[in-house]
Structures are given as structure tokens and as C-alpha cells.
Design a protein around this motif. Structure first.
Motif, PDB file in Angstrom:
ATOM      1  N   ALA A   1       0.818  -1.093  -0.057  1.00  0.00           N
ATOM      2  CA  ALA A   1      -0.059   0.063   0.092  1.00  0.00           C
ATOM      3  C   ALA A   1       0.701   1.326   0.044  1.00  0.00           C
ATOM      4  CB  ALA A   1      -1.055  -0.041   1.339  1.00  0.00           C
ATOM      5  N   PHE A   2       2.029   1.189   0.847  1.00  0.00           N
ATOM      6  CA  PHE A   2       2.816   2.319   0.526  1.00  0.00           C
ATOM      7  C   PHE A   2       3.807   2.307  -0.739  1.00  0.00           C
ATOM      8  CE2 PHE A   2       7.010   4.240   1.493  1.00  0.00           C
ATOM      9  CZ  PHE A   2       6.673   5.556   2.592  1.00  0.00           C
ATOM     10  N   ASP A   3       3.831   1.336  -1.373  1.00  0.00           N
ATOM     11  CA  ASP A   3       4.769   1.330  -2.582  1.00  0.00           C
ATOM     12  C   ASP A   3       3.826   1.658  -3.903  1.00  0.00           C
ATOM     13  OD1 ASP A   3       7.187   1.054  -1.200  1.00  0.00           O
ATOM     14  OD2 ASP A   3       7.284  -1.259  -1.630  1.00  0.00           O
ATOM     15  N   ALA A   4       2.563   1.341  -3.817  1.00  0.00           N
ATOM     16  CA  ALA A   4       1.678   1.170  -4.908  1.00  0.00           C
ATOM     17  C   ALA A   4       0.311   1.316  -4.574  1.00  0.00           C
ATOM     18  CB  ALA A   4       1.945  -0.229  -5.792  1.00  0.00           C
ATOM     19  N   ASP A   5      -0.510   1.460  -5.545  1.00  0.00           N
ATOM     20  CA  ASP A   5      -2.168   1.790  -5.251  1.00  0.00           C
ATOM     21  C   ASP A   5      -3.135   0.442  -5.669  1.00  0.00           C
ATOM     22  OD1 ASP A   5      -2.064   1.551  -8.121  1.00  0.00           O
ATOM     23  OD2 ASP A   5      -2.676   3.506  -8.449  1.00  0.00           O
ATOM     24  N   ASP A   6      -2.429  -0.613  -5.567  1.00  0.00           N
ATOM     25  CA  ASP A   6      -3.226  -1.887  -5.770  1.00  0.00           C
ATOM     26  C   ASP A   6      -3.500  -2.807  -4.772  1.00  0.00           C
ATOM     27  OD1 ASP A   6      -0.598  -2.619  -5.869  1.00  0.00           O
ATOM     28  OD2 ASP A   6      -1.118  -3.476  -7.996  1.00  0.00           O
ATOM     29  N   ALA A   7      -2.809  -2.424  -3.576  1.00  0.00           N
ATOM     30  CA  ALA A   7      -2.876  -3.245  -2.269  1.00  0.00           C
ATOM     31  C   ALA A   7      -4.035  -3.999  -2.014  1.00  0.00           C
ATOM     32  CB  ALA A   7      -2.408  -2.786  -1.063  1.00  0.00           C
ATOM     33  N   PRO A   8      -5.515  -3.354  -2.015  1.00  0.00           N
ATOM     34  CA  PRO A   8      -6.712  -4.004  -1.636  1.00  0.00           C
ATOM     35  C   PRO A   8      -7.178  -5.173  -2.520  1.00  0.00           C
ATOM     36  CG  PRO A   8      -7.029  -1.565  -1.545  1.00  0.00           C
ATOM     37  CD  PRO A   8      -5.598  -1.928  -2.678  1.00  0.00           C
ATOM     38  N   LEU A   9      -6.442  -5.327  -3.856  1.00  0.00           N
ATOM     39  CA  LEU A   9      -7.020  -5.987  -4.506  1.00  0.00           C
ATOM     40  C   LEU A   9      -6.590  -7.440  -4.539  1.00  0.00           C
ATOM     41  CD1 LEU A   9      -6.584  -3.730  -8.011  1.00  0.00           C
ATOM     42  CD2 LEU A   9      -8.575  -4.080  -6.439  1.00  0.00           C
ATOM     43  N   SER A  10      -5.603  -7.816  -3.783  1.00  0.00           N
ATOM     44  CA  SER A  10      -4.786  -9.235  -3.843  1.00  0.00           C
ATOM     45  C   SER A  10      -4.386  -9.658  -2.508  1.00  0.00           C
ATOM     46  CB  SER A  10      -3.900  -9.125  -4.950  1.00  0.00           C
ATOM     47  OG  SER A  10      -4.157  -8.873  -5.985  1.00  0.00           O
ATOM     48  N   THR A  11      -3.951 -10.848  -2.435  1.00  0.00           N
ATOM     49  CA  THR A  11      -3.316 -11.258  -1.152  1.00  0.00           C
ATOM     50  C   THR A  11      -1.852 -11.088  -1.631  1.00  0.00           C
ATOM     51  OG1 THR A  11      -4.733 -13.018  -0.414  1.00  0.00           O
ATOM     52  CG2 THR A  11      -2.411 -13.167   0.053  1.00  0.00           C
ATOM     53  N   TRP A  12      -0.998 -10.645  -0.966  1.00  0.00           N
ATOM     54  CA  TRP A  12       0.457 -10.269  -1.001  1.00  0.00           C
ATOM     55  C   TRP A  12       1.420 -10.845  -0.244  1.00  0.00           C
ATOM     56  CZ3 TRP A  12       1.087  -7.530  -5.436  1.00  0.00           C
ATOM     57  CH2 TRP A  12      -0.099  -6.609  -5.729  1.00  0.00           C
ATOM     58  N   LEU A  13       2.619 -11.450  -0.692  1.00  0.00           N
ATOM     59  CA  LEU A  13       3.586 -11.957  -0.111  1.00  0.00           C
ATOM     60  C   LEU A  13       5.087 -11.350  -0.598  1.00  0.00           C
ATOM     61  CD1 LEU A  13       4.670 -14.482   1.632  1.00  0.00           C
ATOM     62  CD2 LEU A  13       5.042 -15.513  -0.382  1.00  0.00           C
ATOM     63  N   ARG A  14       5.818 -10.874   0.467  1.00  0.00           N
ATOM     64  CA  ARG A  14       7.044 -10.547  -0.064  1.00  0.00           C
ATOM     65  C   ARG A  14       8.056 -11.499  -0.360  1.00  0.00           C
ATOM     66  NH1 ARG A  14       8.216  -5.250   2.730  1.00  0.00           N
ATOM     67  NH2 ARG A  14      10.503  -5.626   2.705  1.00  0.00           N
ATOM     68  N   ALA A  15       8.733 -11.446  -1.467  1.00  0.00           N
ATOM     69  CA  ALA A  15       9.798 -12.252  -2.110  1.00  0.00           C
ATOM     70  C   ALA A  15      11.020 -11.593  -2.319  1.00  0.00           C
ATOM     71  CB  ALA A  15       9.100 -12.955  -3.257  1.00  0.00           C
ATOM     72  N   ASP A  16      11.679 -10.925  -1.237  1.00  0.00           N
ATOM     73  CA  ASP A  16      12.789  -9.984  -1.108  1.00  0.00           C
ATOM     74  C   ASP A  16      13.813 -10.704  -1.719  1.00  0.00           C
ATOM     75  OD1 ASP A  16      11.047  -7.875  -0.226  1.00  0.00           O
ATOM     76  OD2 ASP A  16      11.787  -8.094   1.841  1.00  0.00           O
ATOM     77  N   PRO A  17      14.598  -9.966  -2.397  1.00  0.00           N
ATOM     78  CA  PRO A  17      16.037 -10.622  -2.930  1.00  0.00           C
ATOM     79  C   PRO A  17      16.834 -10.600  -1.785  1.00  0.00           C
ATOM     80  CG  PRO A  17      16.066  -8.112  -3.243  1.00  0.00           C
ATOM     81  CD  PRO A  17      14.603  -8.384  -2.850  1.00  0.00           C
ATOM     82  N   ALA A  18      17.677 -11.797  -1.831  1.00  0.00           N
ATOM     83  CA  ALA A  18      18.401 -12.275  -0.548  1.00  0.00           C
ATOM     84  C   ALA A  18      19.722 -12.701  -1.212  1.00  0.00           C
ATOM     85  CB  ALA A  18      17.547 -13.423   0.170  1.00  0.00           C
TER      86      ALA A  18
END
Length: 314
Positions: free
Chosen positions: A67-84
Motif C-alpha cells: 500500500a505504501f509502494d503502489a495503489d493496488d494493495a486492496p485487490l490481492s493477497t501479497w507475499l514479500r519475495a525479497d532479494p536475498a
């Protein structure tokens, strides 16, 4: 006659043990010894949940930061897949760095994401990177994701031990293994290592969930340089600001990255306590990640019988 102030400030601190054997200054030890102290639940999540209330309950960091990074947060379930960056050892592979610590730029992030898109697209969870350090998987809103460990809590830990068990765990392990092969072979990593940077050779899955229906906080202003806190403030409707260089004003101040106790005393605790003594603030709340909690009020200055606080972690 002016009415008494009701203004207050809250200082979020790391666990006191993070400061080692450093000593408090006398100017801080005295009022801290006279303050009201209580013990609360320890841990990063518990600390932040004392200041941000969510409905429904949960800790969907990926949806909040989306929600902080984009305007589409309410539409889906989200999972971070951060570079590691993980380093193999005899027992598995250990997490050494992720996200911001890898210092990726936009070009690098997009090159890695382009290689990963077919794998995750075929699995029904498109991947993208609105910010170089924060990568996301988009899942259907009704998808259920098992809890996964935040990278800050898993540094040095084995990668696969922090994935779910059972059939769901096997699915994530298979996706992760395929992603690792693609990343290991990516020419961008050769360029990074030649420049003295760590390779991006894995992903870290964490923070899954949907955006909460409601997030509330008592803090009108939130000062922080950390994305999760800023995201919580934004969703709660608070005014978010970068952390200043020293104490000034009111609201929530996120000081969890500090490790120099003398600097903390001189720039933050001492001026905050002075503001209470002088009547500029009604109270200052000091909340440590280990659960130790102090509240300072002006009348406490008359508690002459109380000794100054000793070792900070005592």
C-alpha cells in the motif's frame, strides 16, 4: 493562565541488550529511575502492535508495504519475495543479507525480476518490484499463506527451516529452488561481485496476507525511516515523516536502529525528559523491544527517594 499541555512523545528503542555495557548519562539515569516502569511482551511485532491496532488481527507486512509502494494493495493477497544473499554450508544455506542491505538499483532489480517472471507467472503468482529492495508476489485475494519468518529475525538462520511444513512447504521449496537456479546463473551477479557487492542468489518469502480493513494509532505524527512503520502510519491516516537528527516535537519516534547509548541519551532521551520537566510535554513514553517500558510525567521529579537507574539493561 495557560492550560496544562497534553502533548506527548513516544520513543521506540531496540532491546536494551543491543547497547552492551554502555552506561546511561546521569542526566538520563535520574529521571528514568523516578519514572513508572512496567514489563510488556517482547519482540518487534509485539512492540509495534502496542502502537498500531489492526482489524482483522494479523501481521500482513507485505500488504501494508505494498500500500505504501503502489495503489493496488486492496485487490490481492501479497507475499514479500525479497532479494536475498544466502551462503551454502554443510547443513543448508544461511541468510546473510536481504532487501536494502543488498543495495540494488532499479536496473539490477528489473533484470533479476525479468528472469523470475516466467516461473512465478506459471505458478499463478506474478512477481514485481515497485522498489528495488522490495519484491512482491501477487496471489488471489482468497489465497491462504502460512506464516513465514521476517528476515530481520532469521539472519544467520537456515533458509529452508523458515518455510512452512507439509504440502504447502514443498510447494514453496520447489519454487525457491527454481528461483535460486535462475538467480545463480544470472549475469548480473557476476557484475555485482566484480564491483564488490554480494550476489542476489535467493529470495526470502515473508509477510503474507491481505490489507487490513482498519489500522488505527494514537499518534498523529510518526517519525521513522523504516518502511513497515511508515506503511502502518500511512494506512492509519497518520502523518509520516523521516526521523530527525535529534528530539523535537511530538508523536512517535522510531529509534530502533540506534546502538550508541551516549548518542541516544544526548540527542533524544535527555531533551525529551527536559521537555517534560519544563512542562512543554505532559509525558514521554519509552518503549523497548525487549518489553521494558517507562512513562515519564512531570510530578515524578519530586520522587527524591528513588535512586538513579543503574545499568540500562538491568
Amino acid at each position: 493562565m495557560a492550560a496544562p499541555t497534553t502533548a506527548s512523545a513516544t520513543l521506540l528503542l531496540p532491546a536494551r541488550a543491543r547497547f552492551g555495557a554502555q552506561a546511561l548519562t546521569p542526566e538520563v539515569a535520574r529521571p528514568l529511575g523516578r519514572a513508572d516502569r512496567q514489563a510488556r511482551e517482547a519482540g518487534e511485532r509485539a512492540q509495534l502492535e502496542r502502537h498500531f491496532d489492526m482489524l482483522p488481527r494479523g501481521w500482513p507486512v507485505a500488504a501494508l508495504t505494498r500500500a505504501f509502494d503502489a495503489d493496488d494493495a486492496p485487490l490481492s493477497t501479497w507475499l514479500r519475495a525479497d532479494p536475498a544473499y544466502v551462503r551454502p554450508d554443510i547443513n543448508g544455506a544461511r541468510l546473510l543479507a536481504s532487501g536494502d542491505a543488498l543495495q540494488l538499483d532499479v536496473v539490477e532489480a528489473e533484470a533479476f525480476i525479468a528472469a523470475l517472471r516466467p516461473t512465478f507467472g506459471d505458478a499463478g503468482m506474478p512477481i514485481d518490484a515497485p522498489r528495488p529492495a522490495r519484491w512482491y508476489l501477487r496471489l488471489p485475494r482468497e489465497a491462504k499463506i502460512a506464516p513465514m519468518t521476517a528476515p530481520s529475525e532469521a539472519l544467520g538462520g537456515d533458509l529452508f527451516e523458515h518455510l512452512p511444513d507439509g504440502p504447502e512447504g514443498r510447494r514453496w521449496r520447489a519454487l525457491l529452488s527454481e528461483a535460486q537456479v535462475l538467480l545463480h546463473q544470472h549475469p548480473m551477479n557476476a557484475e555485482r561481485m566484480a564491483a564488490g557487492k554480494p550476489p542476489v542468489n535467493s529470495l526470502w518469502f515473508w509477510g503474507g496476507g491481505v490489507l487490513p480493513d482498519h489500522v488505527t494509532t494514537n499518534h498523529a505524527i510518526v517519525h521513522s525511516n523504516e518502511i513497515t512503520v511508515r506503511a502502518l502510519a500511512q494506512v492509519a491516516g497518520s502523518h509520516g515523516e523521516d526521523l530527525p537528527t535529534r528530539f523535537a516535537g511530538t508523536g512517535l519516534f522510531d529509534l530502533r536502529e540506534m546502538r550508541d547509548l551516549r548518542q541516544l541519551c544526548d540527542l533524544w532521551l535527555d531533551p525529551a525528559f527536559d521537555a517534560v520537566r519544563d512542562g512543554v510535554l505532559a509525558s514521554v513514553h519509552v518503549d523497548c523491544e525487549d518489553g521494558t517500558d517507562w512513562t515519564l510525567l512531570r510530578p515524578q521529579r519530586w520522587r527524591f527517594w528513588r535512586k538513579p537507574h543503574g545499568a540500562f539493561d538491568a
